[in-house]
Design an enzyme around this catalytic site. Sequence first.
Site, short mmCIF file in Angstrom:
data_model
loop_
_atom_site.label_atom_id
_atom_site.label_comp_id
_atom_site.label_asym_id
_atom_site.label_seq_id
_atom_site.Cartn_x
_atom_site.Cartn_y
_atom_site.Cartn_z
N CYS A 119 0.82 -1.22 0.00
CA CYS A 119 0.00 0.00 0.00
C CYS A 119 0.85 1.27 0.00
O CYS A 119 0.32 2.36 -0.22
CB CYS A 119 -0.94 -0.01 1.20
N HIS A 261 -3.30 7.11 2.43
CA HIS A 261 -3.70 5.81 1.87
C HIS A 261 -5.08 5.48 2.44
O HIS A 261 -5.30 5.57 3.65
CB HIS A 261 -2.67 4.76 2.25
N ASN A 291 -10.06 -0.40 0.22
CA ASN A 291 -8.61 -0.28 0.14
C ASN A 291 -8.13 -0.93 -1.16
O ASN A 291 -8.16 -2.15 -1.28
CB ASN A 291 -8.00 -0.96 1.37
#
Length: 335
Positions: A119, A261, A291
Site C-alpha cells: 500500500c 492511503h 482499500n
Amino acid sequence: MEGINFNQIGVSFKGSGSYVPKQILTNHKISDKVDTSDEWIKSRTGISQRRIAGLEENVTQMGYKAAMSAIQMAKWDVETIDLIVLATSTPNDLFGSAPAIQAKLCANNAVAFDLTAACSGFLFALITASQFLKGGSYKRAIVIGADQMSSYVDWNDRRSCILFGDGAGAIAIEATNEFDNLIGFNMRTDGQRGSFLNLPSKNKKDSIIDKIEYSSGGFSPVQMNGQEVYKFAVREVPLIIKDLFKKVNYNSDKVDWLLLHQANQRILDSVGDKLKFSKEKILSNLQNYGNTSAGTIPLMIDEAIRNNTIKQNDIIATSGFGAGLSWGAALIQWG
Ligand code: COA
C-alpha cells in the site's frame, strides 16, 4: 534519453488518471457470503462498497487505462515518455507487468518496470521516478498504482475481506529546471513487524529428480492482524508526516489537503486529529472503493482533480502505509 541534463532540479505534476472495475460489491452482498453486516463494516471502516475486477479486467488493463487518461490530461505524445513505474503487488506476470502497459500505450521510447511496496507502493514509485527526473536522466514519467486484491483475499475471512477492492490510478510527472513540486519526502520500512500483514508465498515441496528437491510456487491469501496494523498506522503516519513538516519547514496550516492511503476512515480521522487537520481538509473516497492498495492515492488524486477539489498549486500532504511494514510521506504542490 539523450544524456544527463544537470539543469533539471525538480518535478511538476502534469496529469492524473484512474480506472475502477465495473462490478460493484456492496457490504450487503458481502454479508450474504460471510457473517457480517453493512452496519458493522460502515461503522468500523467507513466502507460501503468496493469494485471487483471481472474476468476481462486485470492490473495491466486497469493500469493502462489509468495511465492513458493521465497522458491525455498532460497532453503528451506517448513517444515522449521516458519512464513508466508500476507500483503493484498483484501483477499479471510475476516477471513484471509494466512492460505490458508500455506496449499497450505504444510508449516505445520508455523503460518500464514494476515496484512492489504494497500500500506504500505508489508513494515509493513516485519518489523513485522523481529521482530519475531530478537527476537529469529522464524528462517525462508515468507513475501508476494498480492492484487487484480480490485475487488474493480470502473471501471466507470476514476480518480482512471486507476491506479490499480493485482499482488503479496514475499521474504524469515532468522534470523542470525552475522549481520542485515534490517539496519533500520520507520513507520507512520495518521488516520486524512484517508478519502483521502479508501475502506470503505458499510453496509445495516436490522433487525434480531423485535427491533434487524444489518448491513449486504459489501464494497464500492475504493474512492480517487488523488490530496491530491499525495501531501501527495511527502511530507511525502522524510521526512521519510531522517529521517531514519539520524537515521542509511546513505545518498543517500551510497544507490544503491531507491525502492518506485509503485503508480505514477511522485511521484517516485519527491521523487527521493528531496532525490538527480539520475534517474538510481530509480527502476520502474509501466509502466507494475500499482499500485498493497501491491504487488508492492516485485514484483519490484523480477524483479530486477532476471534480475540482484539488486545484492548481494546492499543497497536498500525502502518506502511504501498509505491508512490509512500509510507510512514507510526501509533500507535493499540484501543478
Ligand atoms: N463483521 C462482523 N464482525 C467482525 C468482522 C466483520 N467483518 N470482523 C471482525 N469481527 C468481529 C471479531 O470477530 C471480533 O469479535 P469478538 O469480539 O467476538 O472476538 C469483533 O468483531 C472485534 O474485532 P476486532 O478485530 O477487534 O475489530 P476492529 O475494531 O479492530 O476492526 C478492522 C477490525 C480490520 C476493521 C480494523 O482492525 C482495521 O481496520 N485494521 C487496519 C487494517 C488495515 O487497514 N489493513 C490494511 C492496511 S494497508
